[in-house]
Enzyme design. Structure first.
Site, PDB file in Angstrom:
ATOM      1  N   CYS A 197       0.831  -1.207   0.000  1.00  0.00           N
ATOM      2  CA  CYS A 197       0.000   0.000   0.000  1.00  0.00           C
ATOM      3  C   CYS A 197       0.865   1.256   0.000  1.00  0.00           C
ATOM      4  O   CYS A 197       1.740   1.407   0.852  1.00  0.00           O
ATOM      5  CB  CYS A 197      -0.908   0.022   1.223  1.00  0.00           C
ATOM      6  N   HIS A 206       0.366  -8.331   1.446  1.00  0.00           N
ATOM      7  CA  HIS A 206      -0.953  -7.716   1.561  1.00  0.00           C
ATOM      8  C   HIS A 206      -0.964  -6.347   0.896  1.00  0.00           C
ATOM      9  O   HIS A 206       0.060  -5.680   0.741  1.00  0.00           O
ATOM     10  CB  HIS A 206      -1.369  -7.578   3.038  1.00  0.00           C
ATOM     11  N   CYS A 207      -2.159  -5.945   0.482  1.00  0.00           N
ATOM     12  CA  CYS A 207      -2.429  -4.552   0.106  1.00  0.00           C
ATOM     13  C   CYS A 207      -3.550  -4.096   1.040  1.00  0.00           C
ATOM     14  O   CYS A 207      -3.433  -4.273   2.244  1.00  0.00           O
ATOM     15  CB  CYS A 207      -2.778  -4.429  -1.373  1.00  0.00           C
ATOM     16  N   LYS A 208      -4.634  -3.563   0.522  1.00  0.00           N
ATOM     17  CA  LYS A 208      -5.763  -3.206   1.384  1.00  0.00           C
ATOM     18  C   LYS A 208      -6.717  -4.384   1.514  1.00  0.00           C
ATOM     19  O   LYS A 208      -7.014  -4.842   2.610  1.00  0.00           O
ATOM     20  CB  LYS A 208      -6.491  -1.971   0.854  1.00  0.00           C
ATOM     21  N   THR A 249      -2.001  -7.347  -4.354  1.00  0.00           N
ATOM     22  CA  THR A 249      -1.393  -8.560  -3.805  1.00  0.00           C
ATOM     23  C   THR A 249      -1.340  -9.655  -4.856  1.00  0.00           C
ATOM     24  O   THR A 249      -0.306 -10.306  -5.041  1.00  0.00           O
ATOM     25  CB  THR A 249      -2.196  -9.036  -2.583  1.00  0.00           C
TER      26      THR A 249
END
Length: 551
Positions: A285, A337-339, A345
């Protein structure tokens, strides 16, 4: 093996290229299907170029292995009755109703304490309500044990405490209803017992806390939709083992966000318990972060904007770095991970699946990730990589791995000569195009003298001649703005990413389903099915311009 829930999302990347094929060919598969020949004169060059390859047996075998393990995890839902019970006790309405009952019960108890001090007593009906509430929660526990199995349910300490409190409170309610408390108060030896009962009643506050915790779990499940979750050993996290050593998950959150996303403390507890001293976390992120001390400073941050792509350079560095980390110890794993843990991802995970040769093509990697991230026992909604540019970049990386030996391709410097927009809606006005490169706006049609616009009414086509021979190279983002059309992600009507090293014949044609934002269902009613964008390039050929790709 069921097919991926949304196979159309793979249209732009299902072409397997041989060593003599162009790396850009895959981007034109949709052009042969969407664009009329009279509007796209170069389309015929690509007909027959696409060769759809099946998913390899090794990939299917790996997925089957995980399916067996997941089947064991959900074995408690193997009957229709258990499935029905599970759907009830795990529903948001059921959890919200439980919180309401606890609040009502606490209110009755407080009233009981106040009136008892005043030598008055709560009517039997009120106490009966409290007993009914206690019986409801006892039934709730029994149903959850029935669904989840006793060993798994009581592996959570909070579940053990809550069950004990429910039983104690049920006994207290029975005592209050079936014994004359006023008579007992006249017996000295019962005085201390009655005071103790009042204190035990306050344990309902803990029960309220536990119900709030259950409600948070339900909200997190609703937010994560049908992404595959890890629900073993007392954990309930939006977290998926893509392989035995690659974890995809949503953002580890704190504060209010932890109410509906993975609580960072739970993620830390999970990783420390399962992979202590052998994990590395990748935060993709650009818009949010956390203190890396949570994960013992084993966090690598890669700045990628939401709904956008990593640069090709970032993909190469990431995959090589993860490969080196994996090689140091067979127990080493990565948690990415991202959001939401799907698009950004998934893009990076797919790149590593190709780099590590778990998957050989972009199609295989995208299919594999989508199958692992999607929990089809809850819904068929596709939870893999959906953004067209992200899938395009996975296809780019496949060429980097196979054609360029895992190195960046030679840099190509291009300039845009023409934009052609096909089948544009007649009510569209005030078109603006903006080009970004290296996080900077390098071109905009709003600038006077840089372009001319020719609107061909008879063919519903717009031709934009670009006068400024601005050099473009590597990762380029093109955005389109219409003043009277809805805006979506990135505050524009639609956009896309390209890499100049993969442009063939100085031409890029993208149909509607390969344009970011327009792949969404809500945009399909606005733009016609044959809507498309074409860019014609020129190339800088001077010796000073032809340089090696950046490292």
């Amino acid at each position: 093996m069921n097919e991926s829930p949304d196979p159309t999302d793979l249209a732009g990347v299902i072409i397997e290229l041989g060593p003599n094929d162009s790396p850009q060919t895959s981007e034109f598969k949709g052009a042969t299907e969407e664009a009329p020949a009279k509007e796209s004169p170069h389309t015929s060059e690509f007909k027959g170029a696409a060769r759809v390859s099946p998913i390899s047996e090794s990939v299917l075998a790996r997925l089957s292995k995980f399916e067996v393990e997941d089947a064991e995890n959900v074995a408690s839902y193997d009957s229709k009755i258990k499935k029905i019970v599970h759907s009830i006790v795990s529903s948001f309405a059921f959890g919200l109703f439980g919180v309401f009952l606890v609040l009502l019960d606490v209110t009755l108890i407080l009233a009981d304490l106040i009136f008892t001090d005043s030598k008055l007593y709560i009517p039997l009906e009120y106490r009966s309500i409290s007993l009914a509430i206690a019986l409801f929660f006892l039934m709730d526990v029994l149903l959850r044990v029935f669904v989840e199995r006793r060993q798994q349910y009581f592996s959570d300490l909070f579940n053990i405490l809550d069950t004990a409190i429910i039983v104690i409170l049920l006994l207290v309610d029975v005592v209050y209803i079936f014994f004359d408390i006023k008579l007992l108060r006249n017996i000295p030896r019962w005085t201390h017992l009655l005071r103790l009962l009042r204190l035990i009643i306050l344990l309902r506050i803990f029960h309220l806390f536990h119900q709030k915790r259950q409600l948070e779990k339900l909200i997190r499940r609703r937010v994560s939709e049908n992404k595959r979750r890890y629900t073993r050993d007392g954990f309930d996290l939006d977290l998926t083992y893509v392989t035995e050593r690659i974890i995809a998950m949503s953002f580890p959150s704190s504060g209010r966000q932890s109410f509906y996303r993975n609580p960072i403390k739970e993620v830390v507890r999970f990783l420390d318990k399962k992979h202590r001293n052998h994990y590395r976390v990748y935060n993709l992120c650009s818009e949010r972060a956390y203190d890396p001390k949570h994960f013992h400073n084993r966090v690598v941050r890669i700045m990628i904007d939401d709904h956008n792509v990593p640069t090709l350079h970032q993909m190469v560095v990431f995959t090589k770095e993860v490969n080196e980390w994996m090689a140091q110890d067979l127990e080493n794993i990565v948690a990415i991970h991202c959001k939401g843990g799907t698009d950004r991802t998934g893009t990076m995970v797919c790149a590593f699946l190709i780099a590590s040769e778990i998957c050989s093509t972009a199609k295989e990697s995208l299919y594999y990730f989508g199958e692992r991230r999607t929990d089809k026992t809850h819904s068929e909604k596709f939870q893999g990589v959906k953004t067209p540019s992200q899938k395009r970049y996975v296809a780019y990386f496949a060429q980097v791995k196979h054609l360029y030996n895992w190195n960046l391709p030679p840099r190509r410097i291009l300039f845009i000569k023409h934009f052609i927009i096909y089948s544009i809606p007649r009510y569209v006005r005030d078109l603006k195009i903006q080009i970004e490169m290296e996080k900077k706006v390098v071109f905009s049609t709003i600038s006077l003298g840089k372009c001319s616009v020719l609107d061909n009414i008879t063919t519903d086509k717009i031709l934009i001649d670009v006068f400024d021979g601005l050099p473009l190279y590597d990762d380029v983002k093109v955005q389109f703005f219409y003043s009277n059309l809805p805006t979506y992600y990135d505050n524009c009507s639609f956009y896309f990413w390209l890499h100049t090293s993969f442009i063939e014949n100085n031409r890029l044609y993208l149909p509607k389903n390969e344009l970011d934002n327009l792949h969404k269902q809500k945009a399909r009613r606005i733009y016609p099915s044959d809507f498309a964008v074409e860019i014609l390039f020129g190339e800088k050929m001077t010796s000073s311009d032809v340089v090696a790709g950046s490292d």
